[in-house]
Design a protein around this motif. Structure first.
Motif, PDB file in Angstrom:
ATOM      1  N   PHE A   1      13.937  -1.272  -4.335  1.00  0.00           N
ATOM      2  CA  PHE A   1      12.917  -2.127  -3.701  1.00  0.00           C
ATOM      3  C   PHE A   1      13.621  -3.293  -3.655  1.00  0.00           C
TER       4      PHE A   1
ATOM      5  N   ASP B   1       6.109  -7.501   0.499  1.00  0.00           N
ATOM      6  CA  ASP B   1       6.991  -6.437   0.939  1.00  0.00           C
ATOM      7  C   ASP B   1       7.248  -6.504   2.348  1.00  0.00           C
TER       8      ASP B   1
ATOM      9  N   ARG C   1       6.620   2.834  -7.295  1.00  0.00           N
ATOM     10  CA  ARG C   1       6.858   1.577  -8.066  1.00  0.00           C
ATOM     11  C   ARG C   1       6.187   1.540  -9.183  1.00  0.00           C
TER      12      ARG C   1
END
Ligand SMILES: Nc1ncnc2c1ncn2[C@@H]1O[C@H](COP(=O)(O)OP(=O)(O)OP(=O)(O)O)[C@@H](O)[C@H]1O
Ligand SMILES: O=c1[nH]c(=O)c2[nH+]cn([C@@H]3O[C@H](COP(=O)(O)O)[C@@H](O)[C@H]3O)c2[nH]1
Ligand SMILES: NC(=O)CC[C@H](N)C(=O)O
Ligand SMILES: [Mg+2]
Length: 543
Positions: free
Chosen positions: A398, A497, A33
């Motif tokens: 993501f 998440d 990330r």
């Protein structure tokens, strides 16, 4: 899953890529990330990956943290060839210990105490390239530690480049080779200048270009899809109106136009007016012609008598695929003798990176809490090379990157910010047997709940919200009469998440108003409750 098709110009072929070898830390995906936030492309593979199996060369390698101790007999170790590749390497925590242990097995020992939490790190200048890792962060700053093993001495050829009061070797670097190790975790936000350190490694030391941007990805992905599908190939896409499949569908439409066939399956457990709304929305805003396949009777009939959550999920997953296969055949027939004639060879899905990570992690598959209807659960006949081939353009992204990609593609903001809605729909929001009556009740209650959340302007403050039904009944009193009705369970959570979540903190007056409206307006309901369980131990859906 789709190894036979995914290697055509994958992003690591086009973008400078930092390879992260995962030793099983809970934070490994955060390294990916952070690097991507720096516009450096990065991918994660299991720590046991053989360099000879890699078809591409990374610009640098990061060895992640992990729960094992390097000196244990069954501890995982990286392929020796990693160290012969000639690219810079950074070890984080377990990764640092792995580097030290390779030089001499006595270098790593169990510490006297665990060090878990904040520490102040001070960088030391030793001269030369070793100083580049902490460049611009010479002032003492706060880092986050999570370990109990430690280096007992400095490996040969290395210098200490950072210390903390507790860790003499908080940072080490080889004086000649491009080898670095740090005991703390730069990827967590508690390490205040962690991102700067990762930038120093990836950009300054590895020389990775910072060109990983969504607009570059769009162009690259569109040409990849065109190559993959060819001049004639047709693609059928499972499109739900959710963010992931909408973004995937838009990409596909840009790439191959009318040879893409978007299909929404009405599984009888969609929300109020959802199918028609999604169809209209996709047509209006994205010029995508969505076919609705009405499977509602087959789904609802088949769900009769099933009370066990996993049975429900498996039944729904299998019927989804049956319907897509039938539709693929219908599309081929309809296209005969038209310019679009050709085989429907590909099946588009909106799989995301977290699903992929879960299935490749070194830790191996975790306990099955619930079977998600789409990924991993596709029948073998679909994957055997004769059936449809899977195409998953978002499998490296993501969720928030998908949203960014959606904006780049001109998808309207309220579609981009839509809460996720699971494939098995309302069926996993009814505890126990699904009946048409219960689906109707859940639909109406959900519609009131979500409308009131939107009116209050708080929709974007929560990550997901819905009204479910407890199929036990409770007694109530209305207009002096006894009622005996279902219990509505409201659920609203915040999460980044979807792996962990907290209940949303409603203003109580609003919650009360919502409850009143639901009991008054939805026949068959006697009570409304608000589920305040976090995840874990709860999950977001009821089943
Ligand atoms: N009713 C449906 N009809 C067709 N395809 C569906 C349906 N429900 C789910 N899918 C397929 O299953 C995939 C996974 O569902 P999932 O809910 O995770 O993603 P999504 O619906 O695209 O986005 P979101 O997570 O925002 O709901 C979707 O990307 C889509 O390809
Ligand atoms: O497409 C999907 N098919 C499924 O079978 C499925 N099960 C759960 N979910 C979604 O996943 C997230 C986490 O949900 P849980 O905490 O209930 O596991 C939440 O966002 C859920 O809505 C699903 N999505
Ligand atoms: N976070 C980690 O990587 C921990 C590494 C090792 N297991 C230790 O306890 O020191
Ligand atoms: Mg969905």
């Amino acid at each position: 899953m789709a190894a036979h098709i995914e290697e055509v110009e994958a992003p690591h072929e086009t973008f400078d890529t930092i390879l992260i070898l995962d030793f099983g830390s809970q934070y490994t995906h955060l390294i990916t990330r952070r690097l991507r936030e720096l516009n450096v492309y990065s991918e994660m593979l299991p720590c046991t990956t053989k360099i000879s199996d890699l078809t591409w060369k990374p610009k640098g390698i990061i060895l992640s943290g992990g729960p094992a101790s390097v000196y244990d007999a069954d501890a995982p170790h990286a392929d020796e060839k990693v160290f012969e590749l000639g690219v810079p390497i950074l070890g984080i925590c377990y990764g640092l210990q792995e580097i030290a242990w390779r030089s001499c097995k006595e270098n790593v020992v169990a510490g006297d105490a665990r060090e878990y939490g904040y520490a102040d790190v001070a960088a030391l200048r030793v001269g030369g390239p070793a100083d580049r890792l902490f460049e611009g962060m010479e002032d003492a700053s706060q880092v986050w530690m999570s370990h109990h093993d430690k280096l007992s001495k400095l490996p040969d050829g290395f210098a200490t480049i950072a210390t903390t009061p507790n860790s003499q070797f908080a940072g080490i670097a080889h004086m000649e080779k491009q080898l670095f190790g740090i005991q703390f975790h730069p990827e967590v936000t508690h390490t205040i200048r962690g991102k700067k350190l990762l930038e120093n490694f990836a950009v300054t030391i590895c020389g990775a270009k910072q060109n990983w941007t969504m607009s570059n990805f769009v162009d690259q992905e569109i040409s990849r899809i065109r190559k993959l599908v060819g001049e004639k190939g047709q693609v059928i896409g499972a499109v739900s109106g959710g963010v992931d499949s909408t973004v995937a569908a838009k990409l596909m439409k840009e790439a191959i136009g009318d040879r893409f066939h978007a299909v929404l399956v009405d599984n009888g457990v969609m929300r109020l007016n959802e199918c028609q709304q999604v169809q209209q929305m996709l047509q209006e805003h994205l010029n995508i012609n969505l076919t609705i396949v009405d499977g509602s009777k087959r789904f609802l009939d088949g769900l009769k008598g099933i009370t066990e959550p996993e049975k429900k999920r498996k039944f729904i997953g299998n019927l989804f695929i049956d319907l897509f296969e039938e539709e693929a055949i219908r599309i081929e027939k309809a296209a005969e003798n038209t310019p679009n004639a050709g085989k429907v060879e590909f099946f588009l899905q909106g799989t995301l990176y977290p699903d992929v990570i879960e299935s490749i992690s070194f830790k191996g598959p975790s306990a099955t809490i619930k079977t998600h209807h789409n990924v991993g659960g596709l029948p073998a006949r679909m994957m055997n090379g004769q059936g449809l081939k899977l195409i998953e353009p978002l499998r490296e992204l993501f969720k928030d990157e998908v949203r960014e990609l959606g904006r780049q593609l001109g998808i309207p903001e309220d579609l981009v910010m839509r809460h996720p809605f699971p494939g098995p729909g309302i069926a996993i929001r009814i505890i126990g047997e699904v009946t048409p009556e219960r689906v109707e009740i859940a639909r109406k209650a959900d519609h009131i709940f979500i409308s009131m959340i939107k009116e209050a302007g708080i929709y974007n403050e929560m990550s997901q919200a819905y009204a479910g039904v407890d199929t036990n009944k409770a007694v109530g009193v209305m207009g002096d009469n006894r009622v005996y009705g279902y219990i509505i369970i409201l659920r609203a959570v915040t999460t980044t998440d979807f792996m962990t979540a907290e209940a949303y903190e409603f203003d109580f007056a609003l919650l009360r108003k919502i409850a009143t409206r639901i009991v008054n307006e939805v026949d068959g309901v006697s009570r409304v409750t608000y589920d305040i369980t976090s995840k874990p131990p709860g999950t977001i859906e009821l089943e």
